[in-house]
Scaffold this motif. Structure first.
Motif, PDB file in Angstrom:
ATOM      1  N   THR A  62       7.669  20.391  46.371  1.00  0.00           N
ATOM      2  CA  THR A  62       6.753  20.420  47.718  1.00  0.00           C
ATOM      3  C   THR A  62       5.426  21.276  47.541  1.00  0.00           C
ATOM      4  OG1 THR A  62       9.057  20.107  48.475  1.00  0.00           O
ATOM      5  CG2 THR A  62       7.207  20.639  50.087  1.00  0.00           C
ATOM      6  N   SER A  63       5.900  22.468  47.062  1.00  0.00           N
ATOM      7  CA  SER A  63       4.707  23.372  46.633  1.00  0.00           C
ATOM      8  C   SER A  63       4.980  24.061  45.232  1.00  0.00           C
ATOM      9  CB  SER A  63       4.463  24.529  47.648  1.00  0.00           C
ATOM     10  OG  SER A  63       5.752  25.146  47.736  1.00  0.00           O
ATOM     11  N   GLY A  64       3.797  24.725  44.765  1.00  0.00           N
ATOM     12  CA  GLY A  64       3.793  25.371  43.583  1.00  0.00           C
ATOM     13  C   GLY A  64       3.602  24.101  42.406  1.00  0.00           C
ATOM     14  N   THR A  65       3.547  24.426  41.164  1.00  0.00           N
ATOM     15  CA  THR A  65       3.262  23.580  40.000  1.00  0.00           C
ATOM     16  C   THR A  65       4.342  23.485  39.244  1.00  0.00           C
ATOM     17  OG1 THR A  65       1.978  25.053  38.812  1.00  0.00           O
ATOM     18  CG2 THR A  65       0.903  23.972  40.061  1.00  0.00           C
ATOM     19  N   VAL A  66       4.329  22.228  38.536  1.00  0.00           N
ATOM     20  CA  VAL A  66       5.382  21.762  37.234  1.00  0.00           C
ATOM     21  C   VAL A  66       4.710  21.305  36.276  1.00  0.00           C
ATOM     22  CG1 VAL A  66       7.509  20.989  36.629  1.00  0.00           C
ATOM     23  CG2 VAL A  66       7.404  21.643  38.857  1.00  0.00           C
ATOM     24  N   THR A  67       4.634  22.122  34.973  1.00  0.00           N
ATOM     25  CA  THR A  67       3.693  21.221  33.923  1.00  0.00           C
ATOM     26  C   THR A  67       4.785  21.007  32.891  1.00  0.00           C
ATOM     27  OG1 THR A  67       1.910  22.783  34.778  1.00  0.00           O
ATOM     28  CG2 THR A  67       1.927  21.850  32.152  1.00  0.00           C
ATOM     29  N   ALA A  68       4.850  20.006  32.326  1.00  0.00           N
ATOM     30  CA  ALA A  68       5.649  19.824  31.243  1.00  0.00           C
ATOM     31  C   ALA A  68       4.848  18.963  30.118  1.00  0.00           C
ATOM     32  CB  ALA A  68       6.749  18.666  31.762  1.00  0.00           C
ATOM     33  N   LEU A  69       5.094  19.281  28.941  1.00  0.00           N
ATOM     34  CA  LEU A  69       4.310  18.868  27.755  1.00  0.00           C
ATOM     35  C   LEU A  69       2.619  18.705  28.142  1.00  0.00           C
ATOM     36  CD1 LEU A  69       7.169  16.620  27.991  1.00  0.00           C
ATOM     37  CD2 LEU A  69       6.626  16.801  25.777  1.00  0.00           C
TER      38      LEU A  69
END
Length: 232
Positions: A62-69
């Protein structure tokens, strides 16, 4: 130092309900590096499974960031997310999610065929052999025990040779003996493919086998300790 395979920064997840927004995850920041094994613990309702879903792009923050690979999951469309998971992420659930009308071999080979792998059948056979099911390749899920079905699910997750394996209470529907065998296979899978493993579990002894243990409480990260720092 190399960039983390997974990185969350102030990630939050809220769901709407008739009573208003429900905060599932709050202000989660953490890094997971390639090759690590992570045990994700916490009481029921603490947000463990939801955090795993954020890591795999199965839920959007909903907020913030998620970085994968190296990819910002929040900026990716559904098709791009599906391709990222197909090619790089293996997911194992408590429920096996096998297709009942397909044999074990077909359940493992079908995602590879959809991805265009020319060697889908041979890779599926190799993974089923690796989990001890060479003799069950042509059986349907209904003809197999729960432990065998979870082995098929593990083989399906491993067949694309993922860089990241996400396992959500993979032993929850199994007895102690089958559960222990599945856990051993998960760690073998991690070693064989040099993958990163994030494992949701209520079992602290199992979590202690991991390089790090993250503990969630009320949707927030309450503890993050390396194995050497855990109580004996």
């Amino acid at each position: 130092m190399t960039s983390p395979l997974l990185s969350l920064r102030n990630a939050a997840l809220s769901l709407r309900s008739n009573a208003g927004d429900v905060n599932i995850l709050r202000d989660i920041s953490l890094d997971v590096h390639a090759g690590e094994t992570i045990g994700l613990t916490g009481p029921s309702g603490s947000g463990k499974s939801s955090l795993l879903m954020l890591m795999g792009g199965l839920e959007r923050a909903t907020s913030g960031t998620v970085t994968a690979l190296g990819q910002d999951l929040g900026q990716m469309g559904e098709d791009a997310l599906a391709r990222l998971r197909r090619d790089n992420i293996g997911v194992v659930f408590q429920a096996f999610h096998l297709i009942p009308t397909l044999t074990a071999l077909e359940n493992v080979a079908t995602p590879l065929e959809l991805a265009g792998a020319a060697d889908a059948q041979s890779r599926a056979e190799a993974e089923l052999q690796a989990v001890g099911l060479a003799h069950r390749m042509h059986h349907y899920p209904a003809q197999m025990s729960g432990g065998e079905q979870q082995r098929v699910a593990l083989a399906r997750a491993a067949a694309p040779r993922p860089r990241l394996i996400l396992a959500d209470e993979p032993t929850g529907n199994l007895d102690a003996a089958n559960g222990a065998a599945i856990v051993d296979l998960l760690f073998e899978l991690h070693d064989r493919h040099d993958a990163t493993l994030v494992l949701v579990t209520h079992d602290m002894a199992l979590a202690a086998r991991c390089d790090r243990v993250l503990h969630l409480s009320d949707g927030a990260l309450a503890d993050d300790r390396a194995r050497a720092d855990l109580p004996a």
